[in-house]
Design an enzyme around this catalytic site. Structure first.
Site, PDB file in Angstrom:
ATOM      1  N   GLU A   1     -16.191   6.488  19.482  1.00  0.00           N
ATOM      2  CA  GLU A   1     -15.947   7.037  20.614  1.00  0.00           C
ATOM      3  C   GLU A   1     -16.618   7.257  21.530  1.00  0.00           C
ATOM      4  OE1 GLU A   1     -15.209   7.997  17.378  1.00  0.00           O
ATOM      5  OE2 GLU A   1     -12.981   8.176  17.118  1.00  0.00           O
TER       6      GLU A   1
ATOM      7  N   HIS B   1      -8.925  18.477  11.871  1.00  0.00           N
ATOM      8  CA  HIS B   1      -7.919  17.696  12.398  1.00  0.00           C
ATOM      9  C   HIS B   1      -6.883  18.923  13.416  1.00  0.00           C
ATOM     10  CE1 HIS B   1      -9.055  14.166  10.772  1.00  0.00           C
ATOM     11  NE2 HIS B   1      -8.354  13.577  11.597  1.00  0.00           N
TER      12      HIS B   1
END
Ligand SMILES: Cc1ncc(C[n+]2csc(CCOP(=O)(O)OP(=O)(O)O)c2C)c(N)n1
Ligand SMILES: [Mg+2]
Lengths: 327, 319
Positions: A60, A129
């Protein structure tokens, strides 16, 4: 006007912008051959090829920085971060490179890139998440933050974000990709700043953004039919810069405010809106503003605990009734 | 490089050395604030690589030790000094400072202060070059310690995966602030670390500009001809502390003296004298002229420039 899903609106925006401008590219994990976790890039790989629809490694920080560097030279990358929880790994590049480069170069460089990410809490995905992080992004100077609440906004905001010369973070929601809504058949660019009156009313203003707009709309309907309270709903699709004038205008009319956010307090949209109300129109208030927000816990897995942690339209109704001394 | 080229480069290197030493003085005088990282000792690295590349045409990005890289790309030393003084005439209009020199017109894409931050940005610029079909390359100058950041590895992988035209120059001065490389890094030969990603790499002396130039030429040709990324490790040394607050207690004076025997300016000077292209008198005259130029032009410009207008504090945040 056709009814399409939120993900289809994002896809249409990217497809149109890629067709219009060869410098627009898409990057992210599983967005190409696999078509995207939420299908927002479905079919683009086949249409535009691997140089413009880039399946990235799970890096990322690296691929976000790479997209930003490309944007210095006029490429317009749409960088998908699979889940906003993973954006922490990209934030150094988003904040230290993209958001600051215009300022620290005295206006010489800019980073016209778009970061899209699935935010919000889905069902039982657990602490790593299910985080909401809009509070983090909206506090960074040099970064625009928008958060579409419906397919029309998703389409129009993404198109405008791609054409913007600033870095734009688009906060989407895991549970909203299949939401249906009308999107104009002809090309439509949504303004990146401002707010929208999603429902007009006179007794109280309900501020929402992204998913919480829908809690507010549902609450407003029930408040009207069951309690005779007329609620105005303001859709804050732009979280940075916040629409101070729009906030002032509505509160000056209704004299009461409730802010609904899925993010947890302390620190966030709710506290910021209340600060703005204080600064802009404190003496218009008939009651202290109230915020409705998630519990200050990492998101639990258990279904009942999770439901208890995240607010919904009932919490908004309760907050309003309390404001009117009815609860 | 011809002898004429070398003589010109020597003049530039003397300017680079004297410019930095003058910054040191200005910092002591409190004319320059914040962090200040100086380049003396490493001049052959930037000069050797950029002589093999095309300054002002190729895109260059680096860390916070960035004044000389900007000047080598074509920045006016006056404008760089004015930025160090925080003046409105500075390269970033006083908003950047020493660690954030930018000169987009000369394709110097900036100084960045997060160690390792420029790695993916450099690869991204290379991606843009690749898409736009230009003959430029992207050049990233960073230190040895930057290679311990995650984005170093992420970037090497992507640069090779996508065959990007990017040259990574590692100026290995043996230290990251006060921690020697062998105390922070399991594999001290930095060029070996990129082999895992299939990136072409070499290591060479960073003090003799002829050696740097020869290796850089191979590296630049490799990248420009479309063969993908290249990693060039240059063995060098910074004479001064990491920044101004560093008293260099982590290394010996013997070690410093040893490196100063291989001073990049002296090496080039002596070669030019041996070749009959320069005399010692001429060289000393060059130093005096350079100092005079810095004083009467560069410092005078920075001193006499106006402060930024506070009413413009919020300019350049958004487009
Ligand atoms: C992300 C980050 N961590 C730590 C620092 C503090 N810091 C500044 S320079 C430096 C050492 C870097 O050494 P190297 O990469 O070898 O470059 P050199 O200064 O030797 O040229 C450190 C730790 C920083 N600026 N950024
Ligand atoms: Mg070092």
């Amino acid at each position: 006007m056709a009814e399409i899903m939120y993900w289809e609106a994002l896809l249409r925006a990217q497809d149109e912008e890629m067709a219009r401008d060869p410098m627009v590219i898409c990057m992210g994990e599983d967005i190409g051959v696999a078509g995207g976790t939420y299908k927002a890039t479905k079919g683009l790989f086949e249409k535009y090829g691997e140089k413009r629809v880039m399946d990235t490694p799970i890096s990322e920080g690296g691929f976000t920085g790479l997209g930003i560097g490309a944007s210095f030279l006029g490429v317009r990358p749409v960088i998908e971060i699979m889940s906003v929880n993973f954006a922490w790994l990209a934030m150094d590049q988003m904040f230290n490179s993209a958001a600051k480069v215009r300022y620290m170069s005295g206006g010489q460089l800019s980073a016209p890139c778009v970061f899209r990410s699935a935010g919000g809490a889905a069902h039982q995905l657990g602490a790593q998440h299910s985080a909401r992080m809009e509070k983090v992004f909206m506090g960074i100077a040099g970064l625009r933050v928008v958060t579409p609440s419906n397919p029309k906004q998703a389409y129009g905001l993404l198109k405008s974000a791609i054409r913007s010369n600033d870095p734009v973070f688009i906060n989407e929601h895991e549970l909203m990709y299949n939401m249906k809504g009308e999107v104009p058949d002809s090309e439509y660019l949504h303004p990146l700043e401002g707010s929208e009156i999603a429902r007009t009313g006179s007794d109280v203003t309900l501020f929402g953004y992204n998913i919480s707009v829908h809690w507010c709309l549902k609450a407003a309907e029930i408040l009207q039919t069951q309690h005779g309270i007329s609620a105005e709903v303001i859709d804050l699709y732009c979280l940075s810069p916040l629409d101070r004038a729009g906030i002032r205008k509505s509160v000056s009319k209704t004299h009461r405010a409730v802010i609904a956010e899925e993010d947890e307090a302390p620190v966030g949209v709710g506290s910021e809106i209340i600060a703005i109300i204080n600064e802009e129109c404190f003496f218009e208030l008939d009651a202290a503003p109230v915020r409705v927000h998630s519990a200050f816990v990492p998101q639990p897995y258990n279904h009942t605990l999770e439901a208890a942690a995240i607010p919904d339209h009932d919490d908004v109704i309760r907050a309003v009734l309390k404001l009117f001394g009815k609860a | 490089m011809t002898l004429d080229d070398k003589k010109r480069v020597l003049q530039e290197m003397v300017l680079h050395r004297r410019f930095e030493e003058r910054c040191y003085q200005a910092y002591i005088e409190r004319k320059i604030g914040g962090f200040l990282h100086l380049y003396p000792g490493q001049e052959a690295c930037c000069n050797g690589v950029m002589e093999a590349a095309r300054p002002g045409h190729d895109y260059v990005i680096t860390g916070y030790r960035d004044h000389i890289h900007a000047i080598k790309c074509g920045s006016d030393p006056k404008v760089v000094m004015a930025e160090l003084y925080g003046k409105a005439t500075g390269s970033s209009k006083g908003r950047g400072g020493s660690m954030h020199i930018f000169d987009a017109a000369h394709r110097f894409m900036g100084g960045y202060a997060l160690v390792g931050g420029p790695f993916p940005l450099a690869a991204g610029m290379a991606k843009a070059i690749q898409m736009q079909g230009g003959d430029e390359i992207s050049i990233c100058f960073l230190g040895d310690a930057a290679n311990n950041q995650g984005v170093f590895h992420e970037t090497m992988n992507m640069a090779k995966l996508w065959n990007l035209p990017v040259l990574f120059v590692c100026e290995n001065n043996l230290y990251g602030i006060g921690t020697s490389l062998d105390r922070s890094t399991a594999v001290v030969d930095q060029y070996k670390r990129v082999c895992a990603y299939g990136v072409e790499a070499a290591q060479c002396d960073g003090q003799d500009i002829d050696v740097v130039y020869e290796h850089a030429k191979v590296a630049v040709d490799h990248v420009r001809s479309g063969k993908g990324p290249y990693f060039l490790e240059l063995m060098t040394y910074r004479y001064r502390g990491h920044s101004m607050s560093d008293s260099r207690g982590y290394r010996s004076r013997e070690e410093e003296d040893h490196w100063k025997l291989r001073d990049p300016i002296n090496i080039l000077r002596d070669k030019l004298i041996a070749a009959g292209k320069l005399t010692m008198d001429e060289f000393q005259q060059l130093e005096r002229n350079t100092d005079a130029y810095i004083e009467t032009e560069v410092i005078a410009f920075a001193e006499s420039s106006p402060e930024p207008d506070v009413s413009e504090l919020e300019h350049y945040v958004l487009a």
